[in-house]
Design a protein around this motif. Structure first.
Motif, mmCIF file in Angstrom:
data_model
loop_
_atom_site.group_PDB
_atom_site.id
_atom_site.type_symbol
_atom_site.label_atom_id
_atom_site.label_comp_id
_atom_site.label_asym_id
_atom_site.label_seq_id
_atom_site.Cartn_x
_atom_site.Cartn_y
_atom_site.Cartn_z
ATOM 1 N N ALA A 1 0.833 -1.207 0.000
ATOM 2 C CA ALA A 1 0.000 0.000 0.000
ATOM 3 C C ALA A 1 0.867 1.257 0.000
ATOM 4 O O ALA A 1 0.552 2.246 -0.666
ATOM 5 N N LEU A 2 1.973 1.212 0.736
ATOM 6 C CA LEU A 2 2.884 2.352 0.793
ATOM 7 C C LEU A 2 3.544 2.592 -0.555
ATOM 8 O O LEU A 2 3.718 3.740 -0.983
ATOM 9 N N VAL A 3 3.917 1.518 -1.247
ATOM 10 C CA VAL A 3 4.494 1.648 -2.589
ATOM 11 C C VAL A 3 3.532 2.403 -3.492
ATOM 12 O O VAL A 3 3.912 3.336 -4.215
ATOM 13 N N GLY A 4 2.250 1.990 -3.459
ATOM 14 C CA GLY A 4 1.266 2.637 -4.310
ATOM 15 C C GLY A 4 1.093 4.112 -3.988
ATOM 16 O O GLY A 4 1.022 4.951 -4.886
ATOM 17 N N ARG A 5 1.046 4.439 -2.703
ATOM 18 C CA ARG A 5 0.810 5.824 -2.305
ATOM 19 C C ARG A 5 2.007 6.724 -2.593
ATOM 20 O O ARG A 5 1.848 7.898 -2.931
#
Length: 336
Positions: A164-168
């Motif tokens: 999720a952090l990668v995407g954000r």
């Protein structure tokens, strides 16, 4: 073989390589301390990525954002790999590959699509996966979960947060996935060097079989898989790529049983079936849920009220990038 079939074959090969990484990691940790294995994997990956970067013609100079984001993702990825590697050292490779696949249903819970509530059916799929974990950890009967199973469950939670952090951090920003991977491998090498320092002698005197396993984990499960996936996802849809890459737990079970001599009890076998079914079901529900706004993107009323930077279409593209490219950005750079 046409291009579509070649692309599918490459994605399946990536899933197979990642699935087999759990048995390779388990075998390596039987000979060397976990920290030594992690340091070697990161160091070999960093050298290989550095060599590729040296011969690659850069289209533009490095940005500070790539260093900052790569460094942060390097720390979170290292946390995932610590839990995964300690976990697989204390459970079966098949169990590790199945439990870590919980990431597929955990990630949408942490990265809500458009702030909308997920369908009830998604939570049923997630509940099915929870039941599957219970059956897998029960083994031959009801008892407290093994340490390795608990660590793999924690790794699935942390990896979901990492994805999720990668995407954000990368959505809507011009960042080179290869550069992010370069930074992450260097960060991981630096982080694990102090812990592995007292075991460097053991590492240097390891046998050829152990070095082959470490090389496989670093060069095939990391560098090759990253490059192959990056190439393949450009020639197919995000949905098809995620479907093919989602076969990873199946390959983990196949290599654990076929090459590692692991065995499943009746209850564990049922858990494996439920886990694969639950993750695929949850993945299909989330994918359909994400596609709904795209169908109404042409609505004049909706478009007039929605800023350009937050349109449903842009959300769909960003979510699609997360689904098919999160690993390419570092979510699974080094395997199980």
């Amino acid at each position: 073989m046409n291009v579509a079939r070649r692309t599918d074959a490459v994605l399946l090969l990536v899933a197979l390589v990642w699935g087999s990484s759990y048995l390779a990691a388990k075998t390596a940790t039987a000979v060397l301390p976990v920290t030594a294995v992690l340091f070697a994997r990161y160091a070999i990956s960093a050298l290989a990525c550095g060599a590729l970067a040296a011969v690659r013609r850069p289209e533009r100079p490095w940005s500070r954002a790539e260093f900052r984001v790569g460094s942060l993702l390097g720390v979170t990825q290292a946390a995932v790999l610590v839990l995964e590697t300690y976990g697989v050292a204390h459970t079966s490779a098949a169990n590790a590959g199945l439990i870590i696949s919980l990431t597929i249903v955990l990630t949408p819970l942490l990265d809500r699509v458009g702030g909308r509530r997920l369908p009830r059916a998604f939570f049923l799929a997630a509940g099915l996966c929870v039941v599957a974990v219970g059956l897998l950890t029960a083994g031959t009967g009801l008892h407290a979960p093994r340490l390795g199973d608990v660590l793999m469950l924690a790794a699935a939670v942390v990896r979901a947060g990492h994805v999720a952090l990668v995407g954000r951090l990368t959505a809507g920003r011009r960042m080179d996935p290869m550069r992010l991977t370069n930074v992450q491998t260097v960060v991981g090498t630096v982080l694990f060097l102090p812990a592995a320092a007292t075991h460097l002698t053991d590492l240097a005197h390891s046998g050829a079989a152990t070095w082959a396993q470490l090389g496989y984990l670093a060069l095939f499960c990391s560098v090759f898989a990253f490059l192959a996936q990056t190439w393949a996802v450009q020639g197919t849809s995000a949905s098809r790529a995620s479907l093919l890459l989602g076969t990873e737990p199946i390959w983990a079970v196949a290599t654990g049983i076929g090459l590692g001599g692991e065995r499943f009890t009746l209850w564990a076998s049922l858990g494996a079936v439920l886990m694969v079914a639950g993750t695929y079901w949850g993945q299909s529900i989330e994918r359909a849920h994400r596609a709904v706004p795209a169908k109404t993107a042409d609505s004049p009323t909706r478009t007039s009220r929605t800023p350009a930077s937050r349109t449903p279409a842009s959300r769909t593209r960003a979510s699609g990038a997360r689904a098919s490219g999160a690993r390419a950005s570092g979510a699974r750079t080094s395997g199980g």
